[in-house]
Design a protein around this motif. Structure first.
Motif, mmCIF file in Angstrom:
data_model
loop_
_atom_site.group_PDB
_atom_site.id
_atom_site.type_symbol
_atom_site.label_atom_id
_atom_site.label_comp_id
_atom_site.label_asym_id
_atom_site.label_seq_id
_atom_site.Cartn_x
_atom_site.Cartn_y
_atom_site.Cartn_z
ATOM 1 N N LYS A 3 0.844 -1.183 0.000
ATOM 2 C CA LYS A 3 0.000 0.000 0.000
ATOM 3 C C LYS A 3 0.883 1.239 0.000
ATOM 4 O O LYS A 3 1.952 1.251 0.611
ATOM 5 C CB LYS A 3 -0.899 0.023 1.236
ATOM 6 C CG LYS A 3 -1.905 -1.100 1.290
ATOM 7 C CD LYS A 3 -2.740 -0.991 2.534
ATOM 8 C CE LYS A 3 -3.741 -2.142 2.613
ATOM 9 N NZ LYS A 3 -4.596 -2.030 3.816
ATOM 10 N N MET A 4 0.433 2.268 -0.715
ATOM 11 C CA MET A 4 1.129 3.550 -0.705
ATOM 12 C C MET A 4 0.147 4.652 -1.066
ATOM 13 O O MET A 4 -0.918 4.382 -1.611
ATOM 14 C CB MET A 4 2.336 3.545 -1.644
ATOM 15 C CG MET A 4 2.007 3.461 -3.119
ATOM 16 S SD MET A 4 3.458 3.530 -4.206
ATOM 17 C CE MET A 4 4.364 2.098 -3.728
ATOM 18 N N VAL A 5 0.536 5.875 -0.747
ATOM 19 C CA VAL A 5 -0.258 7.041 -1.099
ATOM 20 C C VAL A 5 0.413 7.713 -2.290
ATOM 21 O O VAL A 5 1.610 7.989 -2.269
ATOM 22 C CB VAL A 5 -0.373 8.028 0.081
ATOM 23 C CG1 VAL A 5 -1.119 9.287 -0.336
ATOM 24 C CG2 VAL A 5 -1.065 7.361 1.259
ATOM 25 N N CYS A 6 -0.362 7.960 -3.319
ATOM 26 C CA CYS A 6 0.157 8.616 -4.520
ATOM 27 C C CYS A 6 0.435 10.085 -4.212
ATOM 28 O O CYS A 6 -0.373 10.762 -3.584
ATOM 29 C CB CYS A 6 -0.846 8.493 -5.662
ATOM 30 S SG CYS A 6 -0.277 9.258 -7.193
ATOM 31 N N HIS A 14 -5.086 6.423 -2.222
ATOM 32 C CA HIS A 14 -4.534 5.298 -1.476
ATOM 33 C C HIS A 14 -4.465 4.108 -2.430
ATOM 34 O O HIS A 14 -5.493 3.533 -2.796
ATOM 35 C CB HIS A 14 -5.392 4.987 -0.247
ATOM 36 C CG HIS A 14 -5.293 6.063 0.788
ATOM 37 N ND1 HIS A 14 -4.458 5.948 1.875
ATOM 38 C CD2 HIS A 14 -5.880 7.282 0.888
ATOM 39 C CE1 HIS A 14 -4.536 7.043 2.604
ATOM 40 N NE2 HIS A 14 -5.401 7.873 2.026
ATOM 41 N N LEU A 15 -3.256 3.779 -2.825
ATOM 42 C CA LEU A 15 -3.036 2.750 -3.835
ATOM 43 C C LEU A 15 -2.758 1.405 -3.196
ATOM 44 O O LEU A 15 -2.126 1.317 -2.141
ATOM 45 C CB LEU A 15 -1.860 3.140 -4.728
ATOM 46 C CG LEU A 15 -1.911 4.526 -5.361
ATOM 47 C CD1 LEU A 15 -0.612 4.807 -6.112
ATOM 48 C CD2 LEU A 15 -3.102 4.651 -6.278
ATOM 49 N N LYS A 16 -3.224 0.359 -3.883
ATOM 50 C CA LYS A 16 -2.899 -1.024 -3.511
ATOM 51 C C LYS A 16 -2.202 -1.637 -4.714
ATOM 52 O O LYS A 16 -2.705 -1.565 -5.836
ATOM 53 C CB LYS A 16 -4.153 -1.810 -3.152
ATOM 54 C CG LYS A 16 -4.837 -1.289 -1.909
ATOM 55 C CD LYS A 16 -6.099 -2.068 -1.599
ATOM 56 C CE LYS A 16 -6.804 -1.442 -0.408
ATOM 57 N NZ LYS A 16 -8.095 -2.066 -0.158
ATOM 58 N N THR A 27 -4.614 -0.669 -7.917
ATOM 59 C CA THR A 27 -5.997 -0.249 -7.713
ATOM 60 C C THR A 27 -6.016 0.932 -6.742
ATOM 61 O O THR A 27 -5.059 1.155 -6.011
ATOM 62 C CB THR A 27 -6.870 -1.395 -7.151
ATOM 63 O OG1 THR A 27 -6.296 -1.861 -5.928
ATOM 64 C CG2 THR A 27 -6.973 -2.545 -8.136
ATOM 65 N N GLY A 28 -7.104 1.666 -6.757
ATOM 66 C CA GLY A 28 -7.278 2.791 -5.854
ATOM 67 C C GLY A 28 -6.922 4.131 -6.478
ATOM 68 O O GLY A 28 -7.160 5.176 -5.875
ATOM 69 N N ASN A 29 -6.362 4.104 -7.673
ATOM 70 C CA ASN A 29 -5.986 5.363 -8.333
ATOM 71 C C ASN A 29 -7.189 5.971 -9.051
ATOM 72 O O ASN A 29 -7.982 5.270 -9.652
ATOM 73 C CB ASN A 29 -4.831 5.142 -9.312
ATOM 74 C CG ASN A 29 -5.109 4.058 -10.324
ATOM 75 O OD1 ASN A 29 -5.362 2.914 -9.954
ATOM 76 N ND2 ASN A 29 -5.049 4.394 -11.599
ATOM 77 N N LEU A 30 -7.280 7.297 -8.982
ATOM 78 C CA LEU A 30 -8.351 8.009 -9.666
ATOM 79 C C LEU A 30 -7.958 8.450 -11.077
ATOM 80 O O LEU A 30 -8.812 8.876 -11.844
ATOM 81 C CB LEU A 30 -8.777 9.240 -8.853
ATOM 82 C CG LEU A 30 -9.392 8.954 -7.483
ATOM 83 C CD1 LEU A 30 -9.687 10.255 -6.759
ATOM 84 C CD2 LEU A 30 -10.656 8.120 -7.625
ATOM 85 N N CYS A 31 -6.660 8.369 -11.388
ATOM 86 C CA CYS A 31 -6.201 8.765 -12.719
ATOM 87 C C CYS A 31 -5.045 7.859 -13.146
ATOM 88 O O CYS A 31 -4.463 7.157 -12.319
ATOM 89 C CB CYS A 31 -5.782 10.242 -12.739
ATOM 90 S SG CYS A 31 -4.262 10.620 -11.856
ATOM 91 N N GLY A 34 -1.564 7.843 -11.253
ATOM 92 C CA GLY A 34 -1.394 7.053 -10.033
ATOM 93 C C GLY A 34 -0.859 5.668 -10.327
ATOM 94 O O GLY A 34 0.006 5.153 -9.622
ATOM 95 N N GLU A 35 -1.375 5.055 -11.384
ATOM 96 C CA GLU A 35 -0.887 3.733 -11.783
ATOM 97 C C GLU A 35 0.579 3.813 -12.206
ATOM 98 O O GLU A 35 1.402 2.992 -11.795
ATOM 99 C CB GLU A 35 -1.731 3.172 -12.922
ATOM 100 C CG GLU A 35 -1.275 1.805 -13.368
ATOM 101 C CD GLU A 35 -2.131 1.225 -14.475
ATOM 102 O OE1 GLU A 35 -1.887 0.056 -14.828
ATOM 103 O OE2 GLU A 35 -3.038 1.915 -14.988
ATOM 104 N N ALA A 36 0.931 4.828 -12.998
ATOM 105 C CA ALA A 36 2.315 4.991 -13.449
ATOM 106 C C ALA A 36 3.244 5.247 -12.268
ATOM 107 O O ALA A 36 4.345 4.694 -12.194
ATOM 108 C CB ALA A 36 2.402 6.138 -14.458
#
Length: 118
Positions: A3-6, A14-16, A27-31, A34-36
């Motif tokens: 887990k990390m915060v973008c 809050h990314l998983k 997962t958890g990214n709004l754009c 965040g994935e990158a």
């Protein structure tokens, strides 16, 4: 799962991150940024450095520097070792390199303010 915060934008998603070999699922990214960000942090985290170098001037005993672009997180201490060895004794303008191609990373350490020795 990690887990990390973008930190790319103000959303602070809050990314998983699930990694199976080279397959990375975020997962958890709004754009898409965040994935990158998450994939880069898992595979090759990059950082920037801002620091100071010593000078021979009593009026300006240190001057601020930064790296010209991000460096691998694993190289921070190597770059800082190089920065700590510098003693600036000649005039330079902001943006000029103090160390070129530091640690063979293709990155310069540059002044962020001008320095006048005299």
């Amino acid at each position: 799962m990690k887990k990390m915060v973008c930190i790319v934008c103000p959303n602070g998603c809050h990314l998983k991150i699930d990694q199976a070999g080279e397959d990375i699922q975020v997962t958890g990214n709004l754009c898409p940024r965040g994935e990158a960000f998450a994939k880069a942090e898992i595979t090759c985290p990059m950082r920037t450095i801002s620091s100071t170098v010593k000078t021979t001037s009593s009026e300006q005993p240190v001057v601020s520097v930064k790296v010209s672009k991000e460096i691998p997180k694993s190289k921070i201490f190597d770059v800082m070792d190089e920065i700590q060895m510098v003693v600036l004794d000649h005039d330079l303008d902001a943006g000029q390199p103090v160390i070129q191609n530091v640690c063979d990373l293709g990155v310069d350490v540059i002044l962020t303010t001008s320095f006048r020795n005299g």
